[in-house]
Design a protein around this motif. Structure first.
Motif, PDB file in Angstrom:
ATOM      1  N   ARG A  33      -0.628  -7.449  -2.165  1.00 47.20           N
ATOM      2  CA  ARG A  33      -0.844  -6.527  -3.023  1.00 47.20           C
ATOM      3  C   ARG A  33      -1.413  -5.080  -2.015  1.00 47.20           C
ATOM      4  NH1 ARG A  33      -6.298  -6.863  -6.103  1.00 47.20           N
ATOM      5  NH2 ARG A  33      -5.865  -4.399  -5.372  1.00 47.20           N
ATOM      6  N   TYR A  39       2.913  -2.265   6.510  1.00 44.77           N
ATOM      7  CA  TYR A  39       4.468  -2.361   6.379  1.00 44.77           C
ATOM      8  C   TYR A  39       5.271  -2.736   7.458  1.00 44.77           C
ATOM      9  CZ  TYR A  39       3.905   0.464   2.315  1.00 44.77           C
ATOM     10  OH  TYR A  39       3.677   1.188   0.735  1.00 44.77           O
ATOM     11  N   ASP A 113     -12.750 -12.783   1.073  1.00 47.14           N
ATOM     12  CA  ASP A 113     -12.131 -13.613   0.895  1.00 47.14           C
ATOM     13  C   ASP A 113     -11.940 -14.763   1.924  1.00 47.14           C
ATOM     14  OD1 ASP A 113      -8.937 -15.291   1.500  1.00 47.14           O
ATOM     15  OD2 ASP A 113      -7.999 -12.986   1.495  1.00 47.14           O
ATOM     16  N   PRO A 114     -11.981 -15.577   1.955  1.00 48.63           N
ATOM     17  CA  PRO A 114     -12.857 -17.054   2.827  1.00 48.63           C
ATOM     18  C   PRO A 114     -11.436 -16.738   3.529  1.00 48.63           C
ATOM     19  CG  PRO A 114     -12.445 -17.744   0.872  1.00 48.63           C
ATOM     20  CD  PRO A 114     -12.209 -16.487   0.696  1.00 48.63           C
ATOM     21  N   TYR A 159      -0.151 -12.304   6.993  1.00 46.30           N
ATOM     22  CA  TYR A 159      -1.130 -11.497   6.239  1.00 46.30           C
ATOM     23  C   TYR A 159      -2.612 -12.011   6.597  1.00 46.30           C
ATOM     24  CZ  TYR A 159      -3.267 -10.385   1.323  1.00 46.30           C
ATOM     25  OH  TYR A 159      -4.181  -9.501   0.762  1.00 46.30           O
ATOM     26  N   GLU A 452      -0.948   2.818   4.672  1.00 47.00           N
ATOM     27  CA  GLU A 452      -0.649   1.326   3.815  1.00 47.00           C
ATOM     28  C   GLU A 452      -1.224   0.938   3.216  1.00 47.00           C
ATOM     29  OE1 GLU A 452       1.642   2.289   5.729  1.00 47.00           O
ATOM     30  OE2 GLU A 452       2.049   0.022   6.710  1.00 47.00           O
ATOM     31  N   ARG A 457      -8.851  -1.702   5.428  1.00 47.69           N
ATOM     32  CA  ARG A 457      -9.493  -0.946   5.844  1.00 47.69           C
ATOM     33  C   ARG A 457     -11.152  -0.921   5.581  1.00 47.69           C
ATOM     34  NH1 ARG A 457      -5.792   3.881   8.488  1.00 47.69           N
ATOM     35  NH2 ARG A 457      -7.907   4.372   8.978  1.00 47.69           N
TER      36      ARG A 457
END
Lengths: 541, 183
Positions: A33, A39, A113-114, A159, A452, A457
């Motif tokens: 997402r 990038y 997020d685990p 990711y 981005e 962050r």
């Protein structure tokens, strides 16, 4: 018309599923997402650095254009690193999944997020190791926690390993001493073998290789910039400070991040250094070839880190200085304090650092020959070698953000505080479990400080922002001081979002404000060129 | 009066509402959010709890200033606006308060014939939801603004560098020209 006559019933329109997806951690699928990832790096920089698989691609593309034999490359890369680095092998084998690290990562705490739990993030790599490199995994596969290496796993690695700032807060809590940042470093090295990297981590490294600094600033512009600050200082203080550049035989080579002479508020800190060195009569020099303290090689590969670090020492040798003084930088100190000695050391052509002003021997820099500016300045202040007027900072209510690497990678905890308390009358600490070794990261380190991925962050920045907001509400804190150029850039939006009204500053900017110089005119302006002691946010009347 | 019931059962309702919000996170995360009470080690829990308590109390108070209500909503929404939620997922917690109240107070509402008052309360919750949209959009806009400001800052610094170089270049040229003018 009744609702029965319609094909769609009103309640169908309102069917929302708010339950979180029940996703097994072994499932590698990731939704890219926008706002949450960085990038890719342009192929020209990869070509310049002779890195693998330069091509145009983006993480949101379906086809990442991996080399045909990508799997072989990754396995070979893992095999090579497992045999070369005992630590990597150990970190793969030793974790007992006790969970001590699980809730210590700022990205997990802020995102929920685990897979940002350090143990689980490491498990993304470890599961592949287990599957293909251990006997039990080869036989039992998934039952033994093994996962097959697929393209989806590679995307998941990208990711999450470019979502770790290598800050090492989790490592502080690991009973086995696993350096989780090194797991991220290994994963990034493997990704780099396939040409999977991010702009903000790699482009600065390429620039640094070419011109000596991340921004690609060439020697003449470097000199012009410093001359500009020399003029600025003269405007503010009436004193024309000396500006030695590439001076052979100087006592000390001074190296600082390029952010300090390129971007505010680093520039104000840089003026602070120049004034201090002039005032104490330090025999030092700047160098356009070692015009970068930061080392973005650290965020890509050990080879690149070694090359960039070597440039500083090569320049010290060329100029024939005695030792090196380093500016307010974060990860430079991780590289110098933890890797330099075995990578490029020993720097036995340099002398053991001794302050020419106080005679203090910097024992901890005995081998690397590189001293942190906060330690150097704290020592000056401890010996009363500089005249200070802390009341010039009276409109500032200051707190200190321990930058991850100086605090956790070299134990620099008291020195910046000593400096701050010497130059400011109003200093307040953030809560204990958010500072010193337990400091929360700015969430923009390790190459993630780009625009981005701002949303990511802000997630990772929340624990720091929350502590900052606390001292803002409790003590009216309006300044956040730090000793890292990445912090000076990334904490600005963090503060704007989580604690609006707090301004980010370098420690030596405040030193510059308070420093009483010989022959100075009556000081009316601070380092920013604003009237001294005007409250922040005051408008001109 | 429904208001009395809502005040009396405040602790139960707020706790349940808070739990419903925590359930919107993956299982491992909601476990963590439920257990850690330290406001700095577990800031999401702490801040969301402060927010829902504040919103709940403000909802019951007559003449509550909209700013105060927005501040409490902001505590919850500022976090959820940057987490991995769609806009509807981020804001569903406002509507879930209706379900929680019906669940906790359903029996008393039926027995005391308080449906009219419940309708009024639910209208207030709908208004709260509209307010929540504004807060959410405000946070998202801030994120975009932060991005733009960061890019602008970089551009400004680069331009300043160019300008600086140009100024130094001009000065040097003037210095070089100066002796010939003297002669």
């Amino acid at each position: 018309m009744s609702s029965e006559e319609l094909d769609i019933k009103p309640e169908d329109l309102l069917k929302f599923d708010y339950d979180p997806p029940k996703q097994d951690w072994m499932d590698p699928s990731v939704a890219f997402r926008k706002g949450t990832y960085c990038y890719s790096c342009a192929p020209k920089h990869l070509e310049y650095l002779e890195m693998a698989n330069p091509r145009e691609w983006q993480p949101h593309d379906k086809d990442w254009k991996l080399p045909e034999n990508w799997k072989e490359i990754v396995f070979e890369g893992m095999r090579d690193r497992l045999s070369k680095y005992r630590s990597f092998q150990l970190f793969m084998d030793i974790c007992v999944r006790c969970g001590a690290c699980a809730d210590k990562c700022h990205f997990f705490i802020g995102s929920g997020d685990p897979k940002n739990m350090p143990v689980l993030r490491a498990e993304l790599l470890r599961s592949v190791y287990r599957n293909d490199f251990t006997a039990v995994g080869k036989i039992l596969g998934k039952l033994a926690g093994g996962r097959e290496l697929t393209e989806d796993v590679i995307k998941e690695w990208f990711y999450y390993f470019y979502q770790c700032t290598e800050c090492r807060r989790c490592s502080v809590f690991c009973p086995y001493g696993i350096d989780t940042a090194e797991i991220t470093m290994m994963a990034r090295e493997l990704l780099n073998l396939l040409g999977l990297n991010i702009t903000w981590a790699l482009e600065p490294a390429a620039n640094c290789q070419r011109t000596g600094n991340h921004l690609g600033i060439q020697p003449h512009t470097f000199k012009d910039s410093l001359e500009f600050f020399q003029d600025e200082i003269e405007d503010i203080t009436g004193v024309k400070v000396n500006l030695p550049i590439s001076k052979k035989g100087a006592d000390v080579l001074f190296v600082t991040p390029s952010g300090d002479y390129f971007a505010d508020p680093g520039t104000f800190t840089l003026m602070g250094y120049m004034m201090l060195f002039h005032e104490i009569g330090l025999d030092y020099t700047w160098s356009p070839y070692a015009s970068e303290g930061g080392n973005f090689g650290l965020f890509n590969s050990h080879e690149l880190m070694k090359q960039l670090n070597a440039k500083i020492y090569a320049e010290a040798k060329r100029l024939g200085v005695k030792w090196i003084l380093g500016g307010e930088c974060g990860h430079m100190w991780r590289v110098v304090n933890q890797y330099m000695d075995t990578m490029n050391g020993p720097a036995d052509f340099l002398e053991e650092p001794v302050s020419p002003i106080t005679g203090t021997k910097f024992e901890n820099a005995k081998s690397t020959k590189m001293v942190h500016i906060a330690e150097f300045t704290a020592d000056l202040m401890k010996h009363n070698k500089v005249k200070l007027d802390p009341s010039r900072n009276d409109s500032l209510r200051v707190t200190f953000h321990d930058s991850c690497n100086p605090s956790r990678a070299m134990g620099l905890l008291e020195e910046p505080r000593h400096v701050l308390k010497s130059v400011c009358n109003h200093f307040y600490e953030m809560p204990e479990n958010t500072i010193r070794e337990q400091t929360y990261c700015c969430a923009g380190g390790a190459g993630l400080g780009t625009d981005e991925n701002m949303e990511m962050r802000m997630r990772g920045g929340f624990p720091r922002g929350n502590a900052l907001r606390h001292v803002q509400e409790k003590h009216d804190v309006n300044r956040l001081a730090c000793v890292c150029a990445i912090d000076r850039a990334t904490l600005i939006p963090l503060a704007d979002y989580w604690a609006p009204g707090v301004v980010v500053t370098g420690v030596h900017e405040l030193v510059g404000n308070a420093l009483v110089m010989k022959g100075e005119k009556e000081r009316e302006l601070d380092m920013r060129g604003d009237p001294l002691n005007e409250m922040e946010g005051d408008e001109d009347v | 009066m429904l208001r009395d019931l809502l005040s009396r059962k405040r602790a139960r309702i707020v706790e349940k509402w808070f739990d419903v919000i925590l359930e919107t996170y993956p299982e491992d995360t909601s476990k963590f959010l439920k257990k850690g009470k330290d406001p700095f080690a577990n800031p999401v829990r702490h801040t969301i709890l402060q927010g829902v308590e504040g919103v709940y109390d403000a909802l019951l108070k007559e003449g509550q200033s909209p700013e105060a209500l927005n501040d409490f909503l902001d505590k919850v929404i500022r976090i959820r606006a940057v987490q991995d939620f769609s806009p509807s997922q981020a804001l569903a917690f406002v509507f879930s308060l209706k379900g929680v109240i019906r669940e906790v107070l359903g029996k008393e509402i039926r027995e005391n014939h308080l449906h009219d008052q419940l309708l009024l309360l639910e209208t207030r919750i709908d208004a709260l939801a509209l307010r929540a949209f504004d807060v959410y959009m405000g946070c998202r806009e801030e994120i975009y603004e932060l991005r733009v400001s960061e890019v602008k800052r970089m551009r400004e610094q680069a331009l300043r560098l160019l300008e600086r170089t140009d100024r130094v270049f001009q000065k040097r040229k003037e210095d070089e020209d100066a002796p010939s003018r003297d002669s």
